[in-house]
Design a protein around this motif. Sequence first.
Motif, PDB file in Angstrom:
ATOM      1  N   UNK A  84      96.088  39.422   8.673  1.00  0.00           N
ATOM      2  CA  UNK A  84      95.304  38.318   8.107  1.00  0.00           C
ATOM      3  C   UNK A  84      95.306  37.125   9.051  1.00  0.00           C
ATOM      4  N   UNK A  85      94.104  36.598   9.303  1.00  0.00           N
ATOM      5  CA  UNK A  85      93.951  35.399  10.105  1.00  0.00           C
ATOM      6  C   UNK A  85      93.293  34.336   9.234  1.00  0.00           C
ATOM      7  N   UNK A  86      94.005  33.228   9.032  1.00  0.00           N
ATOM      8  CA  UNK A  86      93.508  32.175   8.134  1.00  0.00           C
ATOM      9  C   UNK A  86      93.758  30.817   8.780  1.00  0.00           C
ATOM     10  N   UNK A  90      89.277  26.420   4.201  1.00  0.00           N
ATOM     11  CA  UNK A  90      87.933  26.255   3.642  1.00  0.00           C
ATOM     12  C   UNK A  90      86.970  27.352   4.094  1.00  0.00           C
ATOM     13  N   UNK A  91      87.477  28.265   4.906  1.00  0.00           N
ATOM     14  CA  UNK A  91      86.640  29.352   5.390  1.00  0.00           C
ATOM     15  C   UNK A  91      87.206  30.687   4.918  1.00  0.00           C
ATOM     16  N   UNK A  92      86.369  31.729   4.901  1.00  0.00           N
ATOM     17  CA  UNK A  92      86.841  33.046   4.440  1.00  0.00           C
ATOM     18  C   UNK A  92      87.981  33.579   5.306  1.00  0.00           C
ATOM     19  N   UNK A 218      97.158  26.213   9.511  1.00  0.00           N
ATOM     20  CA  UNK A 218      97.008  25.120   8.546  1.00  0.00           C
ATOM     21  C   UNK A 218      97.668  25.416   7.205  1.00  0.00           C
ATOM     22  N   UNK A 219      98.302  26.571   7.077  1.00  0.00           N
ATOM     23  CA  UNK A 219      98.887  26.951   5.801  1.00  0.00           C
ATOM     24  C   UNK A 219     100.360  26.646   5.695  1.00  0.00           C
TER      25      UNK A 219
END
Length: 354
Positions: A84-86, A90-92, A218-219
Amino acid sequence: MTHFKYVIIGAGLSGLTSAYYLNKLGESNYLVLESRDRIGGRIFTKNGIDLGATWFQNHHEMVVNFLNELQLESFDQYSKGKSILLYDPNRPVHYFESDPNAQAAKRIKGNSVSLIRRLSQSSMDKIKLYTIVQEIIDKGDHLKIVTNKETFTASKVILTIPPKLVSQLQFTPDLNISTKKILASTPTWMEHSIKVGITYEKAFWRNKNFSGTLIGQSGAVTELYDHCDPTTGIISLMGFVSENLREQNVDQRKKIILDYIANQLGTEVYNYLNYEENDWSKDPNTSNSLLTKFSRTHNYGHPVMQESIFNDKLIFSGTETSQLNAGYMDGAIYSGIRSAAHWNKPYFSNANSK
């Protein structure tokens, strides 16, 4: 006062490596001083979770050769399934799969602490824990080491604690201003890191075709990985926590972390067995309140750290001093070997030529 030929300050990977090589020389007149209640330094495994140094690569030849010599095995970091890349909440979410042909990071079977346990077998009776060095005094033909418990003297000293902490030790005579400035401005590897580890009965993420890898600057958790170990049988996830959560209390931070991971991997995240975290900035043997103010631009392997001082009676060691793979276990081992070789060059030259 008891006199030793060598005193090694710090029982982390570099200090224990120096002790190991002194033993190989047939040298028994040495002492290792450690301020913590344990050996290993920034290699720290708790309930099967590596909360400090964890990975190495094939090009880290010092680690690879050391593991072979100590008869320890390694395995590839698990990466099968969706990762997972997050980067932006605010984006998928972006899913990706690792190239099965790409070189994987490696881990030590039985956790990184296995290296420390095997390495220290020949020197455990020479290690003093809970011993904080307060001052090092040049007495001409030897050095005097003042600690919170006892005072020792030594012909040679190997100083393996982080350079920033070295800059705050008391030396008589004092280090020159330029040396102290370089030491003080050298970031300590791991000092900014908060690591988290969570154990489970089953690797539920694997059953859902997830690799356990989650990357998102950012998480709440900036990096997360599958941390299962086939040797211990412990099933876990482990990663790095955002520094933005440092000032949260433990319960608040734990809830934020679990919620964040659950949003990506599923509610099974809450059914954990053990939850562990370690903020290295809170460890006075790694960091202190002043250290985080410095830039992360580093002086690793600076020439000043290669020089001996006090008329060749003291040398600096530790991964930050290494000119090879500084900041990694490889750099710690390299510096430990270099330190043991410093006063024993003929032996090491002959050994390398065989």
